[in-house]
Design a protein around this motif. Structure first.
Motif, PDB file in Angstrom:
ATOM      1  N   ARG A  77       0.821  -1.218   0.000  1.00  0.00           N
ATOM      2  CA  ARG A  77       0.000   0.000   0.000  1.00  0.00           C
ATOM      3  C   ARG A  77       0.852   1.263   0.000  1.00  0.00           C
ATOM      4  NH1 ARG A  77      -3.823  -1.891   4.943  1.00  0.00           N
ATOM      5  NH2 ARG A  77      -4.725  -3.715   3.951  1.00  0.00           N
ATOM      6  N   GLU A  78       2.053   1.169   0.578  1.00  0.00           N
ATOM      7  CA  GLU A  78       2.932   2.331   0.716  1.00  0.00           C
ATOM      8  C   GLU A  78       4.193   2.258  -0.142  1.00  0.00           C
ATOM      9  OE1 GLU A  78       2.630   5.271   2.647  1.00  0.00           O
ATOM     10  OE2 GLU A  78       0.562   4.567   2.631  1.00  0.00           O
ATOM     11  N   PHE A  79       4.580   1.062  -0.572  1.00  0.00           N
ATOM     12  CA  PHE A  79       5.829   0.881  -1.302  1.00  0.00           C
ATOM     13  C   PHE A  79       5.584   0.121  -2.596  1.00  0.00           C
ATOM     14  CE2 PHE A  79       7.034   0.936   3.231  1.00  0.00           C
ATOM     15  CZ  PHE A  79       7.886   2.026   3.222  1.00  0.00           C
ATOM     16  N   THR A  80       6.443   0.364  -3.560  1.00  0.00           N
ATOM     17  CA  THR A  80       6.407  -0.390  -4.803  1.00  0.00           C
ATOM     18  C   THR A  80       7.303  -1.609  -4.629  1.00  0.00           C
ATOM     19  OG1 THR A  80       6.092   1.651  -6.056  1.00  0.00           O
ATOM     20  CG2 THR A  80       6.833  -0.289  -7.276  1.00  0.00           C
ATOM     21  N   ALA A 126       0.346  -5.526  13.845  1.00  0.00           N
ATOM     22  CA  ALA A 126      -0.170  -4.172  14.097  1.00  0.00           C
ATOM     23  C   ALA A 126       0.752  -3.119  13.487  1.00  0.00           C
ATOM     24  CB  ALA A 126      -0.336  -3.937  15.603  1.00  0.00           C
ATOM     25  N   ALA A 127       2.057  -3.297  13.623  1.00  0.00           N
ATOM     26  CA  ALA A 127       3.010  -2.345  13.058  1.00  0.00           C
ATOM     27  C   ALA A 127       2.956  -2.361  11.535  1.00  0.00           C
ATOM     28  CB  ALA A 127       4.424  -2.664  13.544  1.00  0.00           C
ATOM     29  N   LEU A 128       2.881  -3.533  10.943  1.00  0.00           N
ATOM     30  CA  LEU A 128       2.768  -3.621   9.477  1.00  0.00           C
ATOM     31  C   LEU A 128       1.479  -2.954   8.994  1.00  0.00           C
ATOM     32  CD1 LEU A 128       4.022  -7.276   8.999  1.00  0.00           C
ATOM     33  CD2 LEU A 128       5.144  -5.200   8.112  1.00  0.00           C
ATOM     34  N   ARG A 129       0.407  -3.144   9.741  1.00  0.00           N
ATOM     35  CA  ARG A 129      -0.866  -2.520   9.384  1.00  0.00           C
ATOM     36  C   ARG A 129      -0.741  -0.989   9.435  1.00  0.00           C
ATOM     37  NH1 ARG A 129      -4.085  -5.269  12.560  1.00  0.00           N
ATOM     38  NH2 ARG A 129      -4.659  -6.725  10.928  1.00  0.00           N
ATOM     39  N   GLU A 130      -0.080  -0.471  10.469  1.00  0.00           N
ATOM     40  CA  GLU A 130       0.119   0.980  10.581  1.00  0.00           C
ATOM     41  C   GLU A 130       0.908   1.527   9.398  1.00  0.00           C
ATOM     42  OE1 GLU A 130       2.048   1.691  14.312  1.00  0.00           O
ATOM     43  OE2 GLU A 130       0.207   1.455  15.471  1.00  0.00           O
ATOM     44  N   VAL A 131       1.947   0.817   8.991  1.00  0.00           N
ATOM     45  CA  VAL A 131       2.737   1.255   7.835  1.00  0.00           C
ATOM     46  C   VAL A 131       1.872   1.223   6.584  1.00  0.00           C
ATOM     47  CG1 VAL A 131       4.692   0.692   6.335  1.00  0.00           C
ATOM     48  CG2 VAL A 131       4.955   0.586   8.823  1.00  0.00           C
ATOM     49  N   GLY A 132       1.137   0.155   6.397  1.00  0.00           N
ATOM     50  CA  GLY A 132       0.279   0.024   5.224  1.00  0.00           C
ATOM     51  C   GLY A 132      -0.794   1.084   5.142  1.00  0.00           C
ATOM     52  N   VAL A 141      13.785   1.342   4.298  1.00  0.00           N
ATOM     53  CA  VAL A 141      13.188   0.703   3.132  1.00  0.00           C
ATOM     54  C   VAL A 141      13.485   1.522   1.883  1.00  0.00           C
ATOM     55  CG1 VAL A 141      11.005   0.128   1.987  1.00  0.00           C
ATOM     56  CG2 VAL A 141      11.358  -0.471   4.381  1.00  0.00           C
ATOM     57  N   VAL A 142      13.983   0.827   0.868  1.00  0.00           N
ATOM     58  CA  VAL A 142      14.138   1.405  -0.461  1.00  0.00           C
ATOM     59  C   VAL A 142      13.307   0.532  -1.382  1.00  0.00           C
ATOM     60  CG1 VAL A 142      15.738   1.937  -2.333  1.00  0.00           C
ATOM     61  CG2 VAL A 142      16.464   2.234   0.045  1.00  0.00           C
ATOM     62  N   ASP A 143      12.311   1.153  -2.018  1.00  0.00           N
ATOM     63  CA  ASP A 143      11.474   0.371  -2.923  1.00  0.00           C
ATOM     64  C   ASP A 143      11.899   0.607  -4.367  1.00  0.00           C
ATOM     65  OD1 ASP A 143      10.324   2.806  -3.675  1.00  0.00           O
ATOM     66  OD2 ASP A 143       8.374   2.367  -2.818  1.00  0.00           O
ATOM     67  N   THR A 144      11.225  -0.020  -5.286  1.00  0.00           N
ATOM     68  CA  THR A 144      11.644   0.059  -6.679  1.00  0.00           C
ATOM     69  C   THR A 144      11.375   1.424  -7.307  1.00  0.00           C
ATOM     70  OG1 THR A 144       9.604  -1.047  -7.326  1.00  0.00           O
ATOM     71  CG2 THR A 144      11.578  -2.397  -7.185  1.00  0.00           C
ATOM     72  N   ASP A 145      10.585   2.261  -6.681  1.00  0.00           N
ATOM     73  CA  ASP A 145      10.427   3.636  -7.159  1.00  0.00           C
ATOM     74  C   ASP A 145      11.600   4.520  -6.754  1.00  0.00           C
ATOM     75  OD1 ASP A 145       8.118   3.406  -8.563  1.00  0.00           O
ATOM     76  OD2 ASP A 145       6.815   4.220  -7.003  1.00  0.00           O
ATOM     77  N   ASP A 148      16.741   1.492  -8.971  1.00  0.00           N
ATOM     78  CA  ASP A 148      16.641   0.519 -10.048  1.00  0.00           C
ATOM     79  C   ASP A 148      15.332  -0.243  -9.918  1.00  0.00           C
ATOM     80  OD1 ASP A 148      17.234  -1.245 -12.098  1.00  0.00           O
ATOM     81  OD2 ASP A 148      18.415  -2.561 -10.796  1.00  0.00           O
ATOM     82  N   THR A 149      14.709  -0.529 -11.031  1.00  0.00           N
ATOM     83  CA  THR A 149      13.402  -1.161 -10.969  1.00  0.00           C
ATOM     84  C   THR A 149      13.453  -2.577 -10.445  1.00  0.00           C
ATOM     85  OG1 THR A 149      13.539  -1.982 -13.220  1.00  0.00           O
ATOM     86  CG2 THR A 149      12.532   0.198 -12.906  1.00  0.00           C
ATOM     87  N   GLY A 150      14.534  -3.295 -10.674  1.00  0.00           N
ATOM     88  CA  GLY A 150      14.595  -4.676 -10.216  1.00  0.00           C
ATOM     89  C   GLY A 150      13.576  -5.556 -10.898  1.00  0.00           C
TER      90      GLY A 150
END
Length: 166
Positions: A77-80, A126-132, A141-145, A148-150
């Motif tokens: 929901r928050e990261f690519t 609960a923590a994962l839900r809060e992040v989401g 966290v480094v996402d693909t956005d 590099d797209t990976g």
């Protein structure tokens, strides 16, 4: 570090190169699953080594894959996805989910001496839900956005590591 769990497919590649000046192009591809923690991390950050001593490594890998999939369900929901790197927060949350799953299969006392396992699992979810939901951040966290797209370019991703940076 690469840890192999159960394998459902095997690939055998055989080739012969002939001639005095051969030109060869060869590719063999496959995909495996990213897990946000390693089997070694289970004993280092998750639970005492003795608690899961009789659990096969393959079962531990499968639990880490499932726990990473659970984390992805919230993080997407928050990261690519796929994530390119992550910090110890996500590693610990993944471990707590994996350890809970492993202990449910092995057997434990969730309302007795092992109540901490349940609390850690509940806290991780609960923590994962809060992040989401965008109510908390996920450091490291480094996402693909973010780089590099990976990606393999077709909407799917092929990655091969059990720890970031490998």
């Amino acid at each position: 570090e690469i840890t192999v769990g159960s394998l459902l497919r095997f690939v055998r590649a055989v080739w012969t190169i002939d001639g005095t000046t051969p030109s060869v192009t060869f590719a063999l591809t496959g995909s495996i699953h990213v897990t946000y923690a390693s089997v070694r991390d289970i004993e280092r950050l998750g639970i005492a080594k003795a608690a899961l001593a009789k659990v096969p490594t393959g079962d531990k890998v499968e639990a880490l894959i499932a726990a990473s999939d659970t984390a992805d369900r919230y993080l997407c929901r928050e990261f690519t996805l796929p994530l390119l790197s992550w910090g110890n927060d996500l590693r610990r949350m993944t471990l707590h989910v994996a350890v809970y799953d492993l202990m449910c299969v092995r057997g434990f006392q969730p309302e007795g001496a092992d109540a901490l396992i349940v609390k850690r699992y509940d806290d991780a979810i609960a923590a994962l839900r809060e992040v989401g939901e965008g109510d908390a951040c996920m450091p490291g966290v480094v996402d693909t956005d973010d780089g590099d797209t990976g990606s393999s370019g077709d909407g799917e991703y092929d990655v091969a590591c059990l720890e970031p940076g490998i």
